[in-house]
Write a protein that holds these residues in place. Structure first.
Motif, mmCIF file in Angstrom:
data_model
loop_
_atom_site.group_PDB
_atom_site.id
_atom_site.type_symbol
_atom_site.label_atom_id
_atom_site.label_comp_id
_atom_site.label_asym_id
_atom_site.label_seq_id
_atom_site.Cartn_x
_atom_site.Cartn_y
_atom_site.Cartn_z
ATOM 1 N N CYS A 88 46.387 22.922 48.520
ATOM 2 C CA CYS A 88 45.184 23.516 48.076
ATOM 3 C C CYS A 88 45.499 24.056 46.677
ATOM 4 C CB CYS A 88 44.759 24.614 49.228
ATOM 5 S SG CYS A 88 43.487 25.753 48.633
ATOM 6 N N SER A 89 44.690 24.171 45.817
ATOM 7 C CA SER A 89 44.701 24.982 44.618
ATOM 8 C C SER A 89 43.550 25.786 44.515
ATOM 9 C CB SER A 89 44.551 23.865 43.567
ATOM 10 O OG SER A 89 43.372 23.143 43.475
ATOM 11 N N ALA A 90 43.752 26.961 44.025
ATOM 12 C CA ALA A 90 42.737 28.094 44.162
ATOM 13 C C ALA A 90 42.744 28.467 42.683
ATOM 14 C CB ALA A 90 43.106 29.185 45.092
ATOM 15 N N ARG A 91 41.538 28.646 42.073
ATOM 16 C CA ARG A 91 41.694 29.050 40.692
ATOM 17 C C ARG A 91 40.338 30.272 40.414
ATOM 18 N NH1 ARG A 91 43.135 26.354 35.911
ATOM 19 N NH2 ARG A 91 43.492 24.456 37.371
ATOM 20 N N VAL A 92 40.700 31.190 39.806
ATOM 21 C CA VAL A 92 39.711 32.160 39.379
ATOM 22 C C VAL A 92 39.171 31.709 37.968
ATOM 23 C CG1 VAL A 92 40.782 33.948 40.477
ATOM 24 C CG2 VAL A 92 41.365 33.603 38.061
ATOM 25 N N ALA A 93 37.882 32.498 37.876
ATOM 26 C CA ALA A 93 36.950 32.117 36.657
ATOM 27 C C ALA A 93 37.735 32.471 35.211
ATOM 28 C CB ALA A 93 35.584 32.777 36.800
ATOM 29 N N ALA A 94 37.367 31.913 34.178
ATOM 30 C CA ALA A 94 37.913 32.310 32.950
ATOM 31 C C ALA A 94 38.033 33.887 32.578
ATOM 32 C CB ALA A 94 37.423 31.242 31.935
ATOM 33 N N ALA A 95 36.726 34.310 33.121
ATOM 34 C CA ALA A 95 36.483 35.653 32.684
ATOM 35 C C ALA A 95 37.068 36.723 33.634
ATOM 36 C CB ALA A 95 34.820 35.970 32.663
ATOM 37 N N ASP A 96 37.635 36.473 34.740
ATOM 38 C CA ASP A 96 38.339 37.066 35.562
ATOM 39 C C ASP A 96 39.561 37.711 35.270
ATOM 40 O OD1 ASP A 96 36.344 37.042 37.705
ATOM 41 O OD2 ASP A 96 37.216 35.405 38.733
ATOM 42 N N ARG A 97 39.996 39.048 35.776
ATOM 43 C CA ARG A 97 41.142 39.518 35.318
ATOM 44 C C ARG A 97 42.320 38.592 35.857
ATOM 45 N NH1 ARG A 97 43.725 42.497 39.490
ATOM 46 N NH2 ARG A 97 42.189 42.785 41.474
ATOM 47 N N VAL A 98 43.576 38.932 35.392
ATOM 48 C CA VAL A 98 44.947 38.206 35.685
ATOM 49 C C VAL A 98 45.476 38.972 36.954
ATOM 50 C CG1 VAL A 98 47.157 37.559 35.219
ATOM 51 C CG2 VAL A 98 45.419 37.472 33.240
ATOM 52 N N LEU A 99 45.325 38.265 38.047
ATOM 53 C CA LEU A 99 46.135 38.906 39.321
ATOM 54 C C LEU A 99 47.569 38.807 39.277
ATOM 55 C CD1 LEU A 99 43.622 36.971 41.966
ATOM 56 C CD2 LEU A 99 43.416 39.013 40.644
ATOM 57 N N SER A 100 47.915 39.803 40.002
ATOM 58 C CA SER A 100 49.590 39.991 40.026
ATOM 59 C C SER A 100 50.054 38.863 41.260
ATOM 60 C CB SER A 100 50.051 41.086 40.300
ATOM 61 O OG SER A 100 49.465 41.492 41.823
ATOM 62 N N GLU A 170 36.839 37.037 46.687
ATOM 63 C CA GLU A 170 36.001 37.383 45.563
ATOM 64 C C GLU A 170 35.307 38.825 45.548
ATOM 65 O OE1 GLU A 170 34.618 32.965 44.492
ATOM 66 O OE2 GLU A 170 33.231 34.248 45.486
ATOM 67 N N ARG A 171 34.991 38.874 46.741
ATOM 68 C CA ARG A 171 34.290 40.561 47.128
ATOM 69 C C ARG A 171 35.299 41.357 47.288
ATOM 70 N NH1 ARG A 171 31.022 37.084 50.416
ATOM 71 N NH2 ARG A 171 32.311 37.687 52.199
ATOM 72 N N ARG A 172 36.560 41.010 47.593
ATOM 73 C CA ARG A 172 37.390 41.986 48.119
ATOM 74 C C ARG A 172 38.160 42.373 46.559
ATOM 75 N NH1 ARG A 172 42.987 41.711 48.912
ATOM 76 N NH2 ARG A 172 42.944 39.234 49.189
ATOM 77 N N LEU A 173 38.259 41.354 45.754
ATOM 78 C CA LEU A 173 38.985 41.972 44.626
ATOM 79 C C LEU A 173 38.255 41.837 43.553
ATOM 80 C CD1 LEU A 173 42.070 39.252 45.008
ATOM 81 C CD2 LEU A 173 42.118 41.563 45.246
ATOM 82 N N GLY A 174 36.709 41.822 43.721
ATOM 83 C CA GLY A 174 36.036 42.105 42.314
ATOM 84 C C GLY A 174 36.041 40.752 41.245
ATOM 85 N N LEU A 175 36.092 39.625 41.808
ATOM 86 C CA LEU A 175 36.135 38.502 41.123
ATOM 87 C C LEU A 175 34.678 37.655 40.871
ATOM 88 C CD1 LEU A 175 39.382 36.727 42.503
ATOM 89 C CD2 LEU A 175 38.937 38.152 40.532
ATOM 90 N N THR A 176 34.647 36.877 39.940
ATOM 91 C CA THR A 176 33.454 36.122 39.808
ATOM 92 C C THR A 176 33.046 35.704 40.991
ATOM 93 O OG1 THR A 176 34.105 35.781 37.456
ATOM 94 C CG2 THR A 176 32.102 34.440 38.527
ATOM 95 N N VAL A 177 31.686 36.005 41.422
ATOM 96 C CA VAL A 177 31.115 35.396 43.013
ATOM 97 C C VAL A 177 30.566 34.193 42.489
ATOM 98 C CG1 VAL A 177 29.374 35.959 44.616
ATOM 99 C CG2 VAL A 177 30.562 37.756 43.358
ATOM 100 N N THR A 178 31.058 32.868 43.446
ATOM 101 C CA THR A 178 30.575 31.605 43.436
ATOM 102 C C THR A 178 29.571 31.534 44.182
ATOM 103 O OG1 THR A 178 32.586 31.017 44.575
ATOM 104 C CG2 THR A 178 32.632 30.892 42.199
ATOM 105 N N ALA A 179 28.793 30.285 44.177
ATOM 106 C CA ALA A 179 27.779 29.854 45.305
ATOM 107 C C ALA A 179 28.451 29.408 46.553
ATOM 108 C CB ALA A 179 26.949 28.950 45.005
#
Length: 480
Positions: A88-100, A170-179
């Motif tokens: 599994c690969s998991a990727r955040v949106a380009a506008a999201d912050r960098v996670l630790s 996404e909701r827990r970390l405040g990331l971009t919400v996807t459909a």
């Protein structure tokens, strides 16, 4: 957060790739950020040379493989069968912050638990590691064998459950919400299929067969004609029948595409696309049989496309919910028929494919307007040689494409209004492609200009939900 899952057999090869430089030296500081036993970074392979990627991967690979070895599972499986390595690969949106690294470790555990692959606190569960070699994504490698029983794991509905788990992250970390996942995404060729196609210099079998089956289905009246068209094009087709002799399904293979044992690699229609299953095809042929064919297919197709657009528009503006979904489904055969004219139009049809699908659990029916669309699609396929529009399309052909663009945009607006963002995006992209094709075709004479006077922008429906419905515009998935 966009997630993607592929299945394979060689966890050693996967770890070597993830901890290596990548195909284009794109991997930066590959490192283990989470593991099955909580040791996490302690599983980082030790440095054995001066280079960044000179590491001893053996201990980690052997530890991951141990349950599979104990279960007697091979490292190589039969082509087409599902391997026990879950990647599994998991990727955040380009506008999201960098996670630790610590945040990504928790993301990995959330995704595995939510997908039903490795539950939190299950000491006897499968072995897995999460590896990070970029700021915006991680990879999770799981060997689907329980440590306590040695039994292979077959996750149930892991893809949709993974999508919902990602939305929770996404909701827990405040990331971009996807459909949310809606069950309409096409099944992409697997890595083995892509590599095989690359070696052969051909299209992936799944892609080629989907195109061939769809073209044959659109032009056929029944199962006999459908099978004859495919066999005439050189494909191997077998029909599965019940005890009564009634057809239950079919499978298709392209000549020369064989497994390691030399057997043809068959694909069932339902595995190519939901609407290409035999029951769905039988219903579509039954629908197209309601009515008579027109003498001039291009002009008839334009009239029926216009009528279909008017019906979808009336539904959007408060009319009865008749067969808007049925029209979306029946628009695909017309686009597929037109797609035989050029690669650009075929790409538009393939882009629209997702927009034609019903979300999971949503029933649909096809009325007279949809039946008319299917009928003219069949005529367009059958008479494509007589129409001869591939090199120099006439005004009638361009007019039909522009009318289709208007219909597809109306469908996109209806889907956006009804909270179907995936389908709306697909339909809008298909309409853009149709417009580009039409814009590059000159109208033969001013006398024929009225044939294409649909207004490229004036009649475009807006994609925002209607204010009086109080609908909230859903989020669109970022590109992964």
């Amino acid at each position: 957060m966009i997630t993607k899952v592929v299945r394979g057999w060689r966890v050693g090869g996967l770890i070597t790739y993830l901890m290596g430089p990548g195909r284009a030296q794109e991997h930066v500081q590959p490192r283990v950020v989470a593991s099955w036993d909580g040791r996490d970074a302690a599983w980082q392979p030790p440095q054995v040379g001066e280079g960044e990627f000179d590491r001893d991967l053996g201990p980690l690979i052997r530890a991951l493989r141990a349950p599979a070895v104990a279960a007697g599972l091979p490292e190589h499986g039969d082509e087409g069968k599902r391997g026990y390595v879950w990647h599994c690969s998991a990727r955040v949106a380009a506008a999201d912050r960098v996670l630790s690294d610590a945040e990504w470790a928790e993301v990995a555990r959330d995704l595995l638990d939510g997908a039903g692959v490795a539950a939190r606190g299950d000491a006897g569960g499968p072995r897995w590691v999460a590896i990070r070699h970029a700021d915006d994504h991680i990879h999770i490698a799981v060997v689907l064998v329980r440590q306590d029983t040695g039994r292979r794991i077959w996750p149930a509905h892991d893809y949709p459950r993974l999508r919902e788990a990602a939305r929770g992250v996404e909701r827990r970390l405040g990331l971009t919400v996807t459909a949310p996942a809606d069950g309409t995404a096409a099944k992409a060729p697997q890595r083995g299929e892509l590599e095989k196609a690359r070696r052969q210099g051909r299209l992936p079998a799944r892609v080629e067969l989907t195109r061939a089956v769809r073209a044959a289905a659109v032009g056929a009246e029944n199962l006999v004609g459908f099978l004859a068209a495919l066999r005439a094009d050189g494909y191997l087709v077998e029909v599965r029948r019940g005890p009564s002799g009634d057809p239950l399904g079919y499978k298709i293979a392209r000549p020369g595409d064989v497994s390691a044992s030399g057997e043809p690699v068959f694909y069932s229609g339902s595995k190519l696309a939901p609407d290409l299953s035999l029951p769905r095809l039988l219903r579509s042929w039954e629908s197209a049989a309601r009515g008579t064919e027109a003498a001039a297919p291009l002009q008839a197709a334009r009239r029926r496309v216009d009528a279909a657009r008017a019906l979808v528009g009336s539904v959007r503006h408060g009319g009865a919910e008749r067969d808007a979904q049925g029209i979306a489904q029946a628009t695909l055969p017309v686009l597929s028929a037109v797609g035989l004219w050029s690669d650009e139009l075929r790409a538009a049809a393939e882009t629209f494919d997702r927009a034609a699908r019903s979300p999971r659990g949503v029933a649909s029916r096809e009325g007279a307007r949809a039946a008319g669309l299917r009928r003219v699609a069949r005529q367009l396929v059958r008479q494509r040689r007589m129409l001869d529009v591939r090199d120099e399309p006439g005004a009638a052909a361009v007019a039909l494409v522009v009318a289709l663009s208007a219909l597809v945009r109306e469908i996109a607006a209806w889907q956006q209004d009804t909270s179907r963002p995936h389908q709306a995006v697909a339909a809008s992209a298909a309409a853009d492609a149709l417009d580009r094709w039409a814009a590059h075709r000159a109208i033969p004479s001013a006398r024929d200009a009225d044939l294409v006077d649909h207004g490229f922008t004036a009649r475009r429906p807006r994609l925002e939900p209607r204010p009086d419905r109080g609908a909230r515009r859903p989020s669109i998935s970022p590109r992964g």
